[in-house]
Design a protein around this motif. Structure first.
Motif, PDB file in Angstrom:
ATOM      1  N   SER A  22       0.813  -1.219   0.000  1.00  0.00           N
ATOM      2  CA  SER A  22       0.000   0.000   0.000  1.00  0.00           C
ATOM      3  C   SER A  22       0.842   1.262   0.000  1.00  0.00           C
ATOM      4  O   SER A  22       0.318   2.371  -0.103  1.00  0.00           O
ATOM      5  CB  SER A  22      -0.922   0.008   1.225  1.00  0.00           C
ATOM      6  OG  SER A  22      -0.164  -0.021   2.423  1.00  0.00           O
ATOM      7  N   ASN A  23       2.141   1.124   0.139  1.00  0.00           N
ATOM      8  CA  ASN A  23       3.052   2.270   0.155  1.00  0.00           C
ATOM      9  C   ASN A  23       4.196   1.980  -0.808  1.00  0.00           C
ATOM     10  O   ASN A  23       5.356   1.908  -0.430  1.00  0.00           O
ATOM     11  CB  ASN A  23       3.581   2.519   1.571  1.00  0.00           C
ATOM     12  CG  ASN A  23       4.437   3.780   1.658  1.00  0.00           C
ATOM     13  OD1 ASN A  23       4.178   4.771   0.980  1.00  0.00           O
ATOM     14  ND2 ASN A  23       5.472   3.740   2.499  1.00  0.00           N
ATOM     15  N   ARG A  24       3.824   1.823  -2.084  1.00  0.00           N
ATOM     16  CA  ARG A  24       4.803   1.393  -3.081  1.00  0.00           C
ATOM     17  C   ARG A  24       5.835   2.494  -3.347  1.00  0.00           C
ATOM     18  O   ARG A  24       5.558   3.681  -3.186  1.00  0.00           O
ATOM     19  CB  ARG A  24       4.088   1.012  -4.377  1.00  0.00           C
ATOM     20  CG  ARG A  24       3.372   2.154  -5.072  1.00  0.00           C
ATOM     21  CD  ARG A  24       2.665   1.664  -6.324  1.00  0.00           C
ATOM     22  NE  ARG A  24       1.930   2.723  -6.993  1.00  0.00           N
ATOM     23  CZ  ARG A  24       2.471   3.556  -7.871  1.00  0.00           C
ATOM     24  NH1 ARG A  24       3.745   3.461  -8.187  1.00  0.00           N
ATOM     25  NH2 ARG A  24       1.730   4.493  -8.454  1.00  0.00           N
ATOM     26  N   PRO A  25       7.019   2.098  -3.769  1.00  0.00           N
ATOM     27  CA  PRO A  25       8.011   3.111  -4.169  1.00  0.00           C
ATOM     28  C   PRO A  25       7.549   3.813  -5.443  1.00  0.00           C
ATOM     29  O   PRO A  25       6.939   3.201  -6.322  1.00  0.00           O
ATOM     30  CB  PRO A  25       9.275   2.288  -4.398  1.00  0.00           C
ATOM     31  CG  PRO A  25       8.784   0.903  -4.691  1.00  0.00           C
ATOM     32  CD  PRO A  25       7.530   0.731  -3.900  1.00  0.00           C
ATOM     33  N   THR A  64      23.131  13.897  -9.781  1.00  0.00           N
ATOM     34  CA  THR A  64      21.988  13.329  -9.084  1.00  0.00           C
ATOM     35  C   THR A  64      21.380  12.255  -9.961  1.00  0.00           C
ATOM     36  O   THR A  64      21.692  12.153 -11.156  1.00  0.00           O
ATOM     37  CB  THR A  64      20.951  14.404  -8.738  1.00  0.00           C
ATOM     38  OG1 THR A  64      19.891  13.797  -7.978  1.00  0.00           O
ATOM     39  CG2 THR A  64      20.344  15.032  -9.978  1.00  0.00           C
ATOM     40  N   TYR A  65      20.489  11.461  -9.358  1.00  0.00           N
ATOM     41  CA  TYR A  65      19.847  10.376 -10.093  1.00  0.00           C
ATOM     42  C   TYR A  65      18.610   9.939  -9.333  1.00  0.00           C
ATOM     43  O   TYR A  65      18.447  10.224  -8.134  1.00  0.00           O
ATOM     44  CB  TYR A  65      20.806   9.188 -10.278  1.00  0.00           C
ATOM     45  CG  TYR A  65      21.249   8.558  -8.973  1.00  0.00           C
ATOM     46  CD1 TYR A  65      20.645   7.392  -8.487  1.00  0.00           C
ATOM     47  CD2 TYR A  65      22.267   9.133  -8.211  1.00  0.00           C
ATOM     48  CE1 TYR A  65      21.040   6.830  -7.286  1.00  0.00           C
ATOM     49  CE2 TYR A  65      22.669   8.582  -7.007  1.00  0.00           C
ATOM     50  CZ  TYR A  65      22.060   7.425  -6.541  1.00  0.00           C
ATOM     51  OH  TYR A  65      22.450   6.871  -5.362  1.00  0.00           O
ATOM     52  N   THR A  66      17.713   9.267 -10.008  1.00  0.00           N
ATOM     53  CA  THR A  66      16.542   8.682  -9.364  1.00  0.00           C
ATOM     54  C   THR A  66      16.122   7.444 -10.128  1.00  0.00           C
ATOM     55  O   THR A  66      16.259   7.390 -11.355  1.00  0.00           O
ATOM     56  CB  THR A  66      15.378   9.683  -9.279  1.00  0.00           C
ATOM     57  OG1 THR A  66      14.291   9.093  -8.554  1.00  0.00           O
ATOM     58  CG2 THR A  66      14.864  10.070 -10.659  1.00  0.00           C
ATOM     59  N   VAL A  67      15.645   6.444  -9.410  1.00  0.00           N
ATOM     60  CA  VAL A  67      15.080   5.241 -10.012  1.00  0.00           C
ATOM     61  C   VAL A  67      13.573   5.359  -9.964  1.00  0.00           C
ATOM     62  O   VAL A  67      12.997   5.597  -8.897  1.00  0.00           O
ATOM     63  CB  VAL A  67      15.546   3.965  -9.281  1.00  0.00           C
ATOM     64  CG1 VAL A  67      14.833   2.732  -9.845  1.00  0.00           C
ATOM     65  CG2 VAL A  67      17.059   3.807  -9.391  1.00  0.00           C
ATOM     66  N   THR A  68      12.935   5.240 -11.103  1.00  0.00           N
ATOM     67  CA  THR A  68      11.483   5.329 -11.174  1.00  0.00           C
ATOM     68  C   THR A  68      10.874   3.927 -11.187  1.00  0.00           C
ATOM     69  O   THR A  68      11.523   2.955 -11.593  1.00  0.00           O
ATOM     70  CB  THR A  68      11.030   6.096 -12.422  1.00  0.00           C
ATOM     71  OG1 THR A  68      11.449   5.375 -13.597  1.00  0.00           O
ATOM     72  CG2 THR A  68      11.625   7.490 -12.443  1.00  0.00           C
ATOM     73  N   ALA A 116      13.146   2.449 -14.528  1.00  0.00           N
ATOM     74  CA  ALA A 116      14.228   3.135 -15.224  1.00  0.00           C
ATOM     75  C   ALA A 116      15.066   3.897 -14.212  1.00  0.00           C
ATOM     76  O   ALA A 116      14.631   4.166 -13.085  1.00  0.00           O
ATOM     77  CB  ALA A 116      13.674   4.100 -16.272  1.00  0.00           C
ATOM     78  N   VAL A 117      16.275   4.247 -14.611  1.00  0.00           N
ATOM     79  CA  VAL A 117      17.110   5.139 -13.819  1.00  0.00           C
ATOM     80  C   VAL A 117      17.386   6.372 -14.663  1.00  0.00           C
ATOM     81  O   VAL A 117      17.697   6.263 -15.854  1.00  0.00           O
ATOM     82  CB  VAL A 117      18.414   4.451 -13.370  1.00  0.00           C
ATOM     83  CG1 VAL A 117      19.209   3.924 -14.546  1.00  0.00           C
ATOM     84  CG2 VAL A 117      19.275   5.415 -12.546  1.00  0.00           C
ATOM     85  N   ILE A 118      17.236   7.526 -14.059  1.00  0.00           N
ATOM     86  CA  ILE A 118      17.468   8.795 -14.739  1.00  0.00           C
ATOM     87  C   ILE A 118      18.627   9.496 -14.058  1.00  0.00           C
ATOM     88  O   ILE A 118      18.673   9.613 -12.828  1.00  0.00           O
ATOM     89  CB  ILE A 118      16.206   9.669 -14.713  1.00  0.00           C
ATOM     90  CG1 ILE A 118      15.083   8.962 -15.479  1.00  0.00           C
ATOM     91  CG2 ILE A 118      16.477  11.042 -15.322  1.00  0.00           C
ATOM     92  CD1 ILE A 118      13.760   9.680 -15.439  1.00  0.00           C
ATOM     93  N   PHE A 119      19.592   9.943 -14.872  1.00  0.00           N
ATOM     94  CA  PHE A 119      20.793  10.604 -14.371  1.00  0.00           C
ATOM     95  C   PHE A 119      20.810  12.065 -14.795  1.00  0.00           C
ATOM     96  O   PHE A 119      20.361  12.413 -15.890  1.00  0.00           O
ATOM     97  CB  PHE A 119      22.054   9.943 -14.937  1.00  0.00           C
ATOM     98  CG  PHE A 119      22.306   8.540 -14.481  1.00  0.00           C
ATOM     99  CD1 PHE A 119      22.881   8.286 -13.246  1.00  0.00           C
ATOM    100  CD2 PHE A 119      21.983   7.472 -15.300  1.00  0.00           C
ATOM    101  CE1 PHE A 119      23.121   6.989 -12.829  1.00  0.00           C
ATOM    102  CE2 PHE A 119      22.218   6.170 -14.898  1.00  0.00           C
ATOM    103  CZ  PHE A 119      22.792   5.927 -13.660  1.00  0.00           C
TER     104      PHE A 119
END
Length: 984
Positions: free
Chosen positions: A447-450, A656-660, A669-672
């Motif tokens: 219920s608290n997905r990333p 910086t980066y984030t994984v969606t 995906a990973v965004i850089f």
């Protein structure tokens, strides 16, 4: 005019079909409005089924054959198709079923690339179906049907579906597409030569300023205050549980406004001098008529009307602050600001006919805030199209800026959010009234997905709510006369607004929000006390980054239990009704201040990706000086925008980066964002599973990102390396902006190419002039250049690569198409040639060094000086002299140009700017409205018939004659003092 307002959005195919059938008999703008667009039954069957489906029609006088000729003329789609923003390759010249092509479009201001396939093509119909970013599917069908009487009915059917944009977000996109379709049909009628839409609203009338009433005694403080001091007299909030049935946004907004009026012990507002302001709803759109609908439902007759921009959480405070400013200057007595969303009802129950409203809309409302697009091309290419991705990137960048480890930073932001949930648990209007721990918030569960690292769902704004909020403001005199108890009064001390560097990827650093710091500094200076001293605070809280970064800028502690940074519980727990959250925030701050007499409150708001900001300061104590709505962004000193690319071969340092994650909770995906040695920002996206796993397991800040056939990352956990690059790659801006009180000096700063104008500089010049126009204290500007030349025109090398310096609003070279309304002086040293001469001629006054030269050498290159050069020469010179300059292309020295009357003064070499300053110094002390109107007469008189000229100039001048500045000028002369101009 009588308007019937409808908007259709849907959440499921069956609901879509049912709703389409339910609206067939109702037009959006009234069946009697000939030529208006209206809802229609879809006339096209698509190959796939879409979760959002709608149709719009319009009647035109052209034949079906003519209509289809224009429909298939793809080269001219920019003339009418609102969503169209260009072709990545030559547009289709002929089509057959099965053909494919690509199109650039903008949806909700966001650039997207659409890949189309022709699925239907007949003599009188066309259907294309295709795909876009984030797995979106779309379809457009156009049919031309002979009308019963004459002409043709043009019907546009649209379909939209995206698994990544389900529920409310999908409905928002669908609504935006429908709105664009209505606008496109109106444009299409114009292209066909039909009359413009008869439903266009007249201009908003200018306010009438009455004599100022007597001062008012404020009993709680024992002080006498200005009668036009703005005070909040009522606030109201509504939270509706969809288990109890469906409520639409207008019903919620009306209910909140009525609660605010009841809170003010003033159930009705007077018929005159009342402004009704609304925050546009996105769950159900009312277009430009939302404020008129609210006024009608509240029985407010003949109101002034205002609305904020269609998208932007800064809207509520922009409306509040502007209303307070209007009260301060005697333009209105009362204002009600209200907004609401009903996404919970929409998701649970769908829509029905009760969501419609009939109203009379007398004029176009005042529009506040920017509706500028939120993304640039590089961001589009990389898929940076949602707030979760952008804020995920910015949050990780903040972590790197602070040097935190992943674990330490997660602990800080989850503990911050746990504190917000505690506040929400005690807020009767909160959507989630459950106190959660930091572990509850940070731990991914079913219920608290990333969503996008470092965020889980419980760290994002919750828009699936039914909520409304309203604020009622009055002048002290009006509140006193209405009998509103002074214990209810909360004074509006000051407001402020500013924008960051607009596109996230072009900001100097992604981990900071300097515009909020500039707002804090401006408010502190106005208040005479640090804004951080406020007792009750509500920082806009769509994501932890928004709060953390703002708190740093405003010198606010993150973990002081005596001073929480929210009065509501934030957009996750209290609820995030899109544009309208800040109304809830200010209402809660106002209630807290009222419950603690003598205290001060601060509310902030933002829009897009921490892009546009606003703030409001309130207190039960009277202000020490007159309220001001401070336009801080116009005078912010920003580093030059970073260059950005989505295509790079080689290496760079990960900033910086984030994984969606996909909706099922799987990494997607990973965004850089990485920095090259010269400071250029490279943004990239990868779906490689190994790279995603690396980004989830390792701190990649400071790692080396490489692209030589495949994307790879090595190293990491080196924030100092990144911060060194950030701090060492500050570039001089292409346009320097300097403020000296009412004087703005704009300096072209490309001496290496003799100040030739490229696209980037043209856009910077347009923005600087917009800021100059918007700054209420700015009177006059000077435009000059660095180095030995003023400007030598267009950057031909950039133009040869297809980058023409054409700004969207002010045209070629960023100024020549639409110069500022306020006076601007060109200070010319060296050469002002080609476009440089045209820029000088676009200015109102010119000061030139004795050795400066002017010329239009375009004929020597097979061109014509079409940026206004030849035209302005013809307007200002005798025909033979204008032709000599236009036909020979030879440069002319400044003394000769001065003799011809084209320039105002000749200065010694090196002193043009000094002399221009002296000239500006003679202009700046005068009334700004008088300057603007005088300039208007000088610019427009050429087109007036001789027998009408005197009357027309009198009509323009009369605006100044009956202005507040005219009264102030007479009073100042009588009292032998310097006038205090307001520009009103």
């Amino acid at each position: 005019m009588r308007m019937k307002i409808r908007t259709f959005v849907s959440l499921a195919p069956s609901t879509a079909r049912a709703l389409v059938q339910s609206i067939l008999s109702t037009t959006q703008r009234g069946d009697s409005q000939s030529g208006s667009s209206h809802h229609a039954e879809p006339t096209m069957t698509f190959e796939r089924e879409f979760s959002h489906l709608f149709a719009e029609s319009t009647d035109v006088t052209a034949t079906p054959e003519t209509v289809m000729t224009h429909v298939l003329d793809f080269a001219n789609y920019g003339d009418w198709f609102t969503l169209h923003s260009g072709w990545p390759s030559p547009p289709p010249s002929s089509l057959s079923v099965g053909d494919t092509f690509e199109q650039n479009a903008r949806i909700m201001g966001t650039p997207v690339r659409l890949s189309w396939t022709v699925t239907t093509l007949t003599d009188f119909s066309l259907a294309i179906e295709g795909t876009g970013p984030m797995g979106a599917h779309a379809a457009i069908g156009i049919t031309a049907t002979p009308h019963n009487s004459s002409g043709t009915t043009v019907t546009v059917t649209n379909g939209f579906h995206s698994d990544a944009l389900k529920g409310p977000m999908g409905a928002i996109v669908s609504r935006a597409m429908r709105t664009a379709t209505v606008e496109s049909l109106a444009n299409f009628r114009t292209v066909l030569g039909d009359t413009e839409d008869a439903s266009a609203l007249p201009a908003r009338p200018k306010p009438t300023i009455p004599p100022k009433p007597e001062p008012v005694l404020h009993l709680p403080s024992g002080t006498t205050i200005d009668p036009w001091t703005p005070v909040i007299v009522g606030v109201g909030q509504v939270t509706h549980n969809p288990d109890d049935g469906s409520r639409d946004p207008m019903e919620l907004a009306v209910s909140a406004a009525q609660r605010a009026l009841d809170d003010a012990t003033h159930p009705t507002l007077p018929a005159q001098r009342t402004r009704v302001s609304t925050v546009p709803s996105t769950s159900w759109s009312y277009g430009d008529h939302q404020s008129a609908i609210l006024a009608n439902e509240l029985n407010i007759v003949s109101p002034d009307l205002a609305q904020s921009a269609p998208l932007g959480g800064d809207g509520p405070l922009r409306l509040v602050n502007n209303a307070a400013d209007a009260i301060t200057h005697g333009e209105i007595d009362f204002a009600v600001i209200s907004g609401a969303e009903a996404f919970a009802s929409l998701s649970r129950h769908g829509t029905n006919d009760t969501w419609n409203r009939d109203t009379t809309t007398p004029f176009a409302p005042l529009r506040l805030g920017s509706d500028r697009s939120g993304n640039n091309h590089a961001e589009e290419e990389t898929g940076l199209l949602t707030p979760t991705v952008m804020y995920g990137l910015m949050d990780t960048a903040l972590r790197g800026r602070l040097g935190h480890t992943i674990a330490d930073h997660r602990e800080k932001i989850t503990r911050l959010w746990a504190g917000f949930s505690t506040v929400a648990a005690n807020n009767p209007y909160a959507w989630i009234r459950e106190q959660l721990s930091a572990d509850d918030i940070g731990k991914p569960t079913e219920s608290n997905r990333p969503i996008a690292t470092p965020y889980t769902k419980l760290m994002t704004a919750n828009i699936t709510v039914d909520q409304g909020a309203a604020v009622v403001i009055a002048s002290a005199a009006a509140a006193h006369e209405a009998g509103i108890p002074q214990e209810q009064w909360v004074f509006v001390h000051a407001g402020a607004y500013a924008d960051e560097e607009w596109f996230v990827s072009e900001r100097h650093t992604l981990g900071e929000v300097p515009a909020i710091g500039a707002i804090g500094d401006a408010l502190t200076q106005h208040l005479g006390a640090p804004v951080s001293d406020a007792d009750h605070i509500d920082l806009y809280s769509c994501f932890p980054f928004a709060v953390y970064a703002a708190a740093r800028e405003l010198n606010l502690p993150l973990d002081d239990p005596k001073k929480p940074l929210t009065c509501t519980g934030g957009l996750t727990f209290a609820g995030g009704p899109l544009n309208n959250y800040a109304t809830h925030g200010l209402a809660s701050v106002t209630a807290a201040v009222r419950n603690n007499p003598g205290s001060t409150g601060l509310a902030t708001a933002l829009g897009w990706y921490a892009t546009k900001h606003a703030a409001t300061v309130v207190s039960t104590n009277p202000p020490r000086q007159q309220f001001r709505d401070l336009n801080v962004g116009t005078r912010m000193q920003r580093p030059a925008a970073r260059s950005v690319t989505a295509t790079h071969t080689g290496s760079a340092t990960v900033e910086t980066y984030t994984v969606t994650y996909s909706p099922d909770g799987a990494p997607e995906a990973v965004i850089f964002s990485a920095l090259l040695e010269d400071g250029t920002r490279w943004i990239s996206r990868s779906t490689d599973s190994e790279l995603i796993a690396q980004a989830l397991e390792t701190d990649l800040i400071g790692a080396t990102l490489d692209n030589r056939g495949a994307l790879t990352v090595e190293g990491g956990n080196q924030p100092d390396r990144v911060n060194t690059i950030i701090d060492s790659t500050v570039k001089d801006p292409l346009l320097k902006v300097q403020w000296e009180g009412p004087l703005c000096i704009l300096t072209l700063n490309r001496p290496e190419v003799r100040n030739a104008i490229n696209l980037e500089l043209a856009l910077a010049l347009e923005r600087a002039i917009d800021d100059f126009e918007a700054d209420s204290e700015a009177i006059v500007a000077i435009l000059t250049g660095v180095g030995q030349d003023f400007c030598t025109g267009m950057d031909l090398k950039a133009a040869a690569q297809g980058q023409y310096p054409i700004a969207p609003s002010r045209g070629l070279l960023g100024i020549t198409g639409r110069p500022p309304q306020k006076p601007i002086i060109a200070a010319v040293e060296g050469n002002a040639l080609a476009g440089g001469c045209e820029i000088a001629l676009a200015c109102d006054l010119i000061v030139a060094a004795k050795d400066a030269t002017f010329g239009l050498p375009e004929p020597k290159r097979g061109l014509v000086a079409a940026a206004g050069g030849v035209l302005r020469l013809a307007q200002r010179l005798p025909r033979p002299i204008a032709l000599e300059m236009a036909l020979t292309g030879e440069p002319i020295a400044a003394p000769r140009v001065h003799q011809l009357g084209l320039i105002n003064a000749v200065a010694r070499p090196g002193t043009a700017l000094k002399v221009a300053r002296e000239l500006a110094g003679k202009i700046a002390p005068n009334a700004p409205l008088s300057l603007q109107l005088s300039k208007q007469i000088v610019d427009e008189w050429h087109d007036w018939p001789t027998n009408e000229a005197y009357g027309r100039q009198s009509d323009i001048a009369s605006e100044a004659s009956f202005s507040a500045d005219a009264q102030e000028g007479i009073a100042a002369f009588d009292e032998k003092r310097t006038p205090n101009w307001t520009g009103r």
